[in-house]
Motif scaffolding. Structure first.
Motif, PDB file in Angstrom:
ATOM      1  N   GLU A 650       0.830  -1.209   0.000  1.00  0.00           N
ATOM      2  CA  GLU A 650       0.000   0.000   0.000  1.00  0.00           C
ATOM      3  C   GLU A 650       0.863   1.256   0.000  1.00  0.00           C
ATOM      4  OE1 GLU A 650      -3.517   2.155   2.679  1.00  0.00           O
ATOM      5  OE2 GLU A 650      -2.876   0.103   3.128  1.00  0.00           O
ATOM      6  N   LYS A 651       1.917   1.247   0.817  1.00  0.00           N
ATOM      7  CA  LYS A 651       2.829   2.388   0.837  1.00  0.00           C
ATOM      8  C   LYS A 651       3.528   2.549  -0.507  1.00  0.00           C
ATOM      9  CE  LYS A 651       3.790   2.035   5.811  1.00  0.00           C
ATOM     10  NZ  LYS A 651       4.827   1.757   6.838  1.00  0.00           N
ATOM     11  N   LEU A 652       3.909   1.416  -1.085  1.00  0.00           N
ATOM     12  CA  LEU A 652       4.582   1.450  -2.381  1.00  0.00           C
ATOM     13  C   LEU A 652       3.666   2.050  -3.448  1.00  0.00           C
ATOM     14  CD1 LEU A 652       7.034   0.662  -4.130  1.00  0.00           C
ATOM     15  CD2 LEU A 652       5.987  -1.582  -4.432  1.00  0.00           C
ATOM     16  N   ASN A 653       2.404   1.633  -3.465  1.00  0.00           N
ATOM     17  CA  ASN A 653       1.454   2.146  -4.462  1.00  0.00           C
ATOM     18  C   ASN A 653       1.213   3.647  -4.274  1.00  0.00           C
ATOM     19  OD1 ASN A 653       1.079  -0.315  -5.774  1.00  0.00           O
ATOM     20  ND2 ASN A 653      -0.547  -0.955  -4.360  1.00  0.00           N
ATOM     21  N   ASN A 654       1.193   4.102  -3.021  1.00  0.00           N
ATOM     22  CA  ASN A 654       1.010   5.535  -2.759  1.00  0.00           C
ATOM     23  C   ASN A 654       2.126   6.352  -3.407  1.00  0.00           C
ATOM     24  OD1 ASN A 654      -1.338   5.212  -1.307  1.00  0.00           O
ATOM     25  ND2 ASN A 654      -0.298   5.104   0.685  1.00  0.00           N
ATOM     26  N   LEU A 655       3.363   5.872  -3.289  1.00  0.00           N
ATOM     27  CA  LEU A 655       4.496   6.595  -3.882  1.00  0.00           C
ATOM     28  C   LEU A 655       4.455   6.515  -5.406  1.00  0.00           C
ATOM     29  CD1 LEU A 655       7.422   5.601  -1.476  1.00  0.00           C
ATOM     30  CD2 LEU A 655       6.053   7.672  -1.460  1.00  0.00           C
ATOM     31  N   ILE A 656       4.087   5.352  -5.928  1.00  0.00           N
ATOM     32  CA  ILE A 656       3.992   5.206  -7.389  1.00  0.00           C
ATOM     33  C   ILE A 656       2.933   6.150  -7.941  1.00  0.00           C
ATOM     34  CG2 ILE A 656       3.360   3.608  -9.236  1.00  0.00           C
ATOM     35  CD1 ILE A 656       4.583   1.358  -7.539  1.00  0.00           C
ATOM     36  N   ASN A 657       1.811   6.289  -7.207  1.00  0.00           N
ATOM     37  CA  ASN A 657       0.737   7.185  -7.647  1.00  0.00           C
ATOM     38  C   ASN A 657       1.150   8.646  -7.623  1.00  0.00           C
ATOM     39  OD1 ASN A 657      -1.006   5.042  -8.069  1.00  0.00           O
ATOM     40  ND2 ASN A 657      -1.885   5.128  -5.997  1.00  0.00           N
ATOM     41  N   MET A 658       2.214   8.962  -6.861  1.00  0.00           N
ATOM     42  CA  MET A 658       2.733  10.329  -6.832  1.00  0.00           C
ATOM     43  C   MET A 658       3.642  10.612  -8.021  1.00  0.00           C
ATOM     44  SD  MET A 658       3.583  10.685  -2.740  1.00  0.00           S
ATOM     45  CE  MET A 658       4.236  12.353  -2.902  1.00  0.00           C
ATOM     46  N   GLY A 659       3.919   9.580  -8.830  1.00  0.00           N
ATOM     47  CA  GLY A 659       4.712   9.787 -10.039  1.00  0.00           C
ATOM     48  C   GLY A 659       6.115   9.209  -9.992  1.00  0.00           C
ATOM     49  N   PHE A 660       6.469   8.540  -8.874  1.00  0.00           N
ATOM     50  CA  PHE A 660       7.798   7.958  -8.766  1.00  0.00           C
ATOM     51  C   PHE A 660       7.783   6.531  -9.312  1.00  0.00           C
ATOM     52  CE2 PHE A 660       7.479  10.991  -5.195  1.00  0.00           C
ATOM     53  CZ  PHE A 660       8.509  11.853  -5.563  1.00  0.00           C
ATOM     54  N   SER A 661       8.932   6.085  -9.819  1.00  0.00           N
ATOM     55  CA  SER A 661       9.006   4.738 -10.368  1.00  0.00           C
ATOM     56  C   SER A 661       8.917   3.701  -9.256  1.00  0.00           C
ATOM     57  CB  SER A 661      10.316   4.548 -11.141  1.00  0.00           C
ATOM     58  OG  SER A 661      11.419   4.502 -10.249  1.00  0.00           O
ATOM     59  N   GLU A 662       8.534   2.479  -9.617  1.00  0.00           N
ATOM     60  CA  GLU A 662       8.409   1.403  -8.630  1.00  0.00           C
ATOM     61  C   GLU A 662       9.768   1.076  -8.006  1.00  0.00           C
ATOM     62  OE1 GLU A 662       6.859  -3.248  -8.273  1.00  0.00           O
ATOM     63  OE2 GLU A 662       6.612  -2.126 -10.149  1.00  0.00           O
ATOM     64  N   LEU A 663      10.812   1.048  -8.857  1.00  0.00           N
ATOM     65  CA  LEU A 663      12.142   0.700  -8.361  1.00  0.00           C
ATOM     66  C   LEU A 663      12.639   1.733  -7.358  1.00  0.00           C
ATOM     67  CD1 LEU A 663      14.461  -1.367  -8.745  1.00  0.00           C
ATOM     68  CD2 LEU A 663      15.426   0.196 -10.443  1.00  0.00           C
ATOM     69  N   LEU A 664      12.501   3.025  -7.708  1.00  0.00           N
ATOM     70  CA  LEU A 664      12.981   4.087  -6.835  1.00  0.00           C
ATOM     71  C   LEU A 664      12.123   4.182  -5.573  1.00  0.00           C
ATOM     72  CD1 LEU A 664      15.214   6.201  -6.766  1.00  0.00           C
ATOM     73  CD2 LEU A 664      13.652   7.835  -7.807  1.00  0.00           C
ATOM     74  N   SER A 665      10.824   3.985  -5.699  1.00  0.00           N
ATOM     75  CA  SER A 665       9.924   4.033  -4.536  1.00  0.00           C
ATOM     76  C   SER A 665      10.244   2.913  -3.562  1.00  0.00           C
ATOM     77  CB  SER A 665       8.466   3.921  -4.996  1.00  0.00           C
ATOM     78  OG  SER A 665       8.113   5.008  -5.834  1.00  0.00           O
ATOM     79  N   THR A 666      10.549   1.745  -4.111  1.00  0.00           N
ATOM     80  CA  THR A 666      10.909   0.605  -3.259  1.00  0.00           C
ATOM     81  C   THR A 666      12.162   0.915  -2.453  1.00  0.00           C
ATOM     82  OG1 THR A 666       9.949  -0.944  -4.843  1.00  0.00           O
ATOM     83  CG2 THR A 666      11.505  -1.843  -3.247  1.00  0.00           C
ATOM     84  N   LYS A 667      13.171   1.463  -3.105  1.00  0.00           N
ATOM     85  CA  LYS A 667      14.404   1.789  -2.404  1.00  0.00           C
ATOM     86  C   LYS A 667      14.146   2.852  -1.344  1.00  0.00           C
ATOM     87  CE  LYS A 667      19.206   3.232  -2.963  1.00  0.00           C
ATOM     88  NZ  LYS A 667      20.321   3.494  -3.908  1.00  0.00           N
ATOM     89  N   ALA A 668      13.331   3.853  -1.676  1.00  0.00           N
ATOM     90  CA  ALA A 668      13.044   4.932  -0.718  1.00  0.00           C
ATOM     91  C   ALA A 668      12.413   4.373   0.554  1.00  0.00           C
ATOM     92  CB  ALA A 668      12.124   5.974  -1.355  1.00  0.00           C
ATOM     93  N   LEU A 669      11.489   3.422   0.413  1.00  0.00           N
ATOM     94  CA  LEU A 669      10.848   2.833   1.587  1.00  0.00           C
ATOM     95  C   LEU A 669      11.829   1.967   2.376  1.00  0.00           C
ATOM     96  CD1 LEU A 669       7.388   1.871   0.050  1.00  0.00           C
ATOM     97  CD2 LEU A 669       7.776   3.514   1.886  1.00  0.00           C
ATOM     98  N   ILE A 670      12.696   1.253   1.665  1.00  0.00           N
ATOM     99  CA  ILE A 670      13.648   0.367   2.351  1.00  0.00           C
ATOM    100  C   ILE A 670      14.643   1.168   3.168  1.00  0.00           C
ATOM    101  CG2 ILE A 670      15.600  -1.185   1.947  1.00  0.00           C
ATOM    102  CD1 ILE A 670      13.988  -2.474  -0.293  1.00  0.00           C
ATOM    103  N   VAL A 671      15.257   2.184   2.565  1.00  0.00           N
ATOM    104  CA  VAL A 671      16.308   2.928   3.281  1.00  0.00           C
ATOM    105  C   VAL A 671      15.735   3.826   4.368  1.00  0.00           C
ATOM    106  CG1 VAL A 671      17.866   2.894   1.304  1.00  0.00           C
ATOM    107  CG2 VAL A 671      16.354   4.852   1.619  1.00  0.00           C
ATOM    108  N   ASN A 672      14.409   4.030   4.356  1.00  0.00           N
ATOM    109  CA  ASN A 672      13.784   4.842   5.398  1.00  0.00           C
ATOM    110  C   ASN A 672      12.862   4.018   6.297  1.00  0.00           C
ATOM    111  OD1 ASN A 672      14.544   7.815   4.831  1.00  0.00           O
ATOM    112  ND2 ASN A 672      13.993   7.019   2.811  1.00  0.00           N
ATOM    113  N   SER A 673      13.177   2.721   6.391  1.00  0.00           N
ATOM    114  CA  SER A 673      12.495   1.810   7.330  1.00  0.00           C
ATOM    115  C   SER A 673      10.981   1.830   7.154  1.00  0.00           C
ATOM    116  CB  SER A 673      12.862   2.154   8.781  1.00  0.00           C
ATOM    117  OG  SER A 673      14.252   2.097   8.961  1.00  0.00           O
ATOM    118  N   GLY A 674      10.507   2.014   5.909  1.00  0.00           N
ATOM    119  CA  GLY A 674       9.084   1.951   5.629  1.00  0.00           C
ATOM    120  C   GLY A 674       8.289   3.183   5.979  1.00  0.00           C
ATOM    121  N   LYS A 675       8.961   4.271   6.366  1.00  0.00           N
ATOM    122  CA  LYS A 675       8.265   5.496   6.751  1.00  0.00           C
ATOM    123  C   LYS A 675       7.988   6.338   5.503  1.00  0.00           C
ATOM    124  CE  LYS A 675      10.530   5.452  11.263  1.00  0.00           C
ATOM    125  NZ  LYS A 675      11.500   6.108  12.160  1.00  0.00           N
TER     126      LYS A 675
END
Length: 783
Positions: A650-675
């Motif tokens: 759900e968090k991943l889809n929220n970031l993708i819907n903001m216009g970010f790529s799936e790969l970059l959004s995934t990394k952003a969530l991982i390096v920021n502990s899912g926040k």
């Protein structure tokens, strides 16, 4: 009008977004306080020095940049006592500022003709004057980075997020409404009332009339400092929360009072700049230290680091690391920065190898290890070199090391080693200097029924060992007192057999097995981290257990035995093959297990956070304590779904819907502990990131590397001598203070030296005793 040999097409006038370097030379730690000052290139805005290696001349010759602003700070005579305040009170510190102590002297230097022109000078072309003035006014690149790092911690509050405005009559923005002060002015965002602030660090006057206004109008909580306003900086303070805050839609709110932030020019230091200066000038000390009894020492290899605010974790790690011989050989060149790091390197501030050479030159040249006679202190310590460029680069993109907050020195040590290996930053060596820290551990599992053995060899560069904790009593202040232990007892615990239930592939059933870890090889330098951080009611706390100070250590009894004559090697099974697809950092696994997590939970947490460190994994595990999946054995996902499975969909889809790529959004969530909020901020700050996360233990060459280390260490003994210790005073590794003790040769005799930021002193016996309760990272040299 005199004729000047200046190519005006080469002159670039910096704007608010330009990087202007004026704190130190790009290739050395020469500063504006040195006799020659700094030459700031008016083409690329980088600073160079005409010191021992004349980097200005090199830059000019290699790149054809010939016009420079010479920027020099000259000491003013002072007559007053320059004492430190007894207590830090936020925003109310009265202390001398840099401008009080030094005069700024500037001139124009033309390198092609070796000509110096006084500045200001009405005869200079307008473009040169514009560029020079803009460089003088500009916030240095170093200071911008510090401000950015501090401001990452500033968040909106409930008062700043919901501001109702009402404009007062006869609004004026020149002077405090209640006194004659025309500086340090704060405008109330709720009504436009203008009042002076509190007295501030650096002697800035203030009568607290802005605060008085808020007391008369309790719902008028948030004010903005007018002098700090520019397109990229704004000081906002909530008097109700008594803290700095971010204000959403600040530009729109200011327009209510006729203020267009895009046209404002910053005229005063911001709160963040004042806070940074305050932290840098505050006299950090170890509690119980008696520096007056210690003799300051100077010379090659005895240079201290200036504290950048909360950078003692970084300074102590670098002091010990650069005392390892391979690091000195790799990154110290007596003739200055190697020529190939100057040629074709137009952005040395983005090159980690250049920064490592700069650190090596700073620490070992001896040029900066001299008494600082500009201070009023009775004991003259060093000014200390400032590793700002290095800190900015190594911390870039890291959620912790990019901030100005205190961090864990051991985590920084392992992170730096990893970055040097990944980027192949070998300096003057053919192989990585980190190889001298590498060794092989032997992990042996033995079925107690069939004597079947599974033997695994793991390449690592550090071991984390448990501490024997025998509680004596609890004092009236709640402090726990522990029985003294030894490093040998910790190694014995690490090396002792552990029983567990095991699905034996030979017996085809669940059996009791023993697991034991030992040394397979002995490295030139051994790094040991005693596990002082433990979970107390699921809260990470530091156990102050005294470890007896001993300079010698024998590892021979902890050497692995291999497969004995009465043992047989067990066949490989599919579960272990899957588990072996990802190589986790063993020190991270050990740390998390010592905190009370199982090995599988530790792997789940590390995998979910990219194996970047202990704290992100720990935080992730705390957030997922109710997730039943972390109780299951860790099985490495397939490459196709490994990243997706480690983040919330759900968090991943929220970031993708903001216009970010799936790969970059995934990394952003991982390096920021899912926040999510932190991930969004990371995405905006890293638009060019490729989204790739490397999950490894830093060993890129796999089996080949392991074989090389094994061959090089064949026949080496396990006798070691202690040569360096990183110590920490405080109840948490994210507060308190770090120092380094390093054994150095002084006048032909090995002596212990204490590096306490810029204070470098001979360590007396009472100071060495501090190692027993505060030793955090130990480095031993093989005899």
């Amino acid at each position: 009008m005199p004729s000047f040999d200046i190519d005006l097409n080469s002159i670039n006038v910096p704007n608010a977004s330009s990087k202007v370097f004026k704190d130190d030379c790009m290739f050395s730690f020469d500063t504006a306080y040195d006799i020659n000052g700094l030459d700031i290139c008016m083409t690329c805005h980088q600073a160079f020095s005409r010191g021992e290696f004349h980097y200005t001349e090199m830059h000019s010759e290699f790149y054809g940049h010939n016009t420079y602003l010479n920027y020099k700070k000259v000491k003013k005579p002072i007559n007053r006592d320059d004492e430190q305040p007894l207590k830090i009170v936020k925003l109310e510190i009265k202390e001398s500022s840099d401008d009080d102590l030094f005069d700024l002297k500037t001139s124009i230097y033309l390198s092609n003709t070796n000509t110096t022109i006084e500045y200001p000078n009405v005869d200079l072309p307008l473009k040169v004057t514009q560029a020079a003035d803009a460089i003088i006014r500009a916030t240095s690149s170093e200071k911008k980075q510090e401000i950015k790092s501090w401001e990452q911690e500033i968040k909106p509050c409930k008062h700043s997020s919901s501001i109702t405005q009402k404009c007062i009559e006869n609004l004026q923005l020149k002077q405090c409404n209640s006194c004659e002060l025309n500086e340090n002015l704060w405008i109330c965002l709720h009504c436009g009332s203008l009042g002076c602030g509190r007295s501030q660090f650096g002697g800035v006057a203030g009568n607290s009339h802005a605060m008085a206004h808020q007391k008369e109008h309790p719902d008028h909580a948030v004010a903005v400092k007018l002098g700090s306003l520019s397109s990229d900086i704004a000081d906002c303070y909530c008097y109700s929360c008594d803290d700095e805050v971010k204000v959403p839609n600040l530009a729109s709110l200011l327009k209510t009072y006729g203020i267009d932030i895009s046209n404002f020019v910053k005229t005063e230091k911001s709160l963040t700049e004042l806070q940074i200066e305050q932290n840098i000038q505050w006299d950090f000390k170890m509690s119980g230290d008696n520096d007056k009894a210690c003799k300051p020492i100077f010379g090659e290899g005895l240079t201290g680091f200036k504290n950048l605010g909360n950078s003692c974790y970084l300074a102590s790690a670098l002091q010990v690391l650069f005392s390892v011989e391979s690091f000195k050989k790799a990154y110290f060149n007596p003739d200055g920065i190697p020529l190939d790091k100057i040629l074709g390197n137009l952005k040395p501030y983005e090159d980690l190898e250049t920064q490592m050479f700069k650190i090596g030159d700073g620490l070992y040249s001896g040029r900066y290890s001299v008494p600082d006679n500009d201070t009023t202190d009775i004991i003259k310590y060093q000014r200390g070199i400032k590793p700002s460029g290095f800190k900015s680069l190594i911390g870039e993109g890291h959620p912790e090391f990019s901030t100005m907050l205190q961090q864990d020195a051991f985590e920084f040590w392992t992170y730096l080693i990893d970055q040097l290996e990944k980027s192949k930053v070998n300096g003057q060596l053919d192989q990585s200097p980190t190889d001298s820290l590498k060794f092989i551990t032997e992990n042996k599992i033995k079925c107690n029924k069939c004597n079947g053995v599974r033997l695994r060899k793991q390449l690592t560069d550090v071991i984390t060992v448990p501490i024997k904790m025998e509680l004596i009593d609890i004092g009236n202040d709640g402090v726990k007192n522990f029985q003294q232990t030894t490093m040998e007892e910790s190694l014995s615990q690490w090396n002792s057999a552990e029983s567990f239930d095991y699905d034996c592939p030979n017996c085809k059933s669940k059996q009791t097995a023993n697991k034991i870890e030992g040394f397979h090889s002995f490295p030139p330098y051994l790094v040991i981290n005693p596990q002082r951080i433990v979970l107390d009611n699921w809260v990470p706390t530091k156990a102050v257990v005294p470890i007896k100070f001993s300079e010698s250590l024998s590892l021979n009894e902890y050497k692995g035995k291999g497969i004995l004559t009465d043992e047989t090697e067990l066949p490989e099974d599919e579960e272990n093959k899957d588990d072996n697809e990802i190589q986790f950092n063993p020190s991270f696994i050990n740390n998390l297990m010592e905190m009370g997590f199982t090995e599988d939970k530790a792997k789940h947490g590390l995998f979910a956070t990219g194996n970047v460190g202990i704290e992100p994994a720990m935080n992730w595990l705390f957030e997922h304590m109710d997730d039943a999946s972390i109780e299951l054995p860790f099985v490495a996902p397939s490459k196709e779904n490994s990243k997706q499975s480690s983040v919330d969909s759900e968090k991943l889809n929220n970031l993708i819907n903001m216009g970010f790529s799936e790969l970059l959004s995934t990394k952003a969530l991982i390096v920021n502990s899912g926040k999510v909020e932190a991930a969004v901020e990371w995405l905006f700050n890293n638009p060019d990131d490729n989204g790739v996360i490397e999950v490894s233990n830093g060993d890129e060459n796999g089996v080949d590397k392991l074989k090389v280390i094994e061959e090089e260490s064949n026949g080496k003994n396990g006798e070691y001598s202690l040569m360096g210790v990183i110590c920490h005073k405080g109840t948490s590794v994210h507060s308190g203070h770090y120092v380094a003790f390093v054994k150095k040769e002084i006048e032909g005799i090995e002596k212990w030296v204490l590096f306490n930021d810029e204070k470098v002193v001979l360590a007396v016996e009472s100071i060495l005793k501090e190692i027993e309760t505060s030793g955090y990272v130990y480095v031993y040299k093989r005899l």
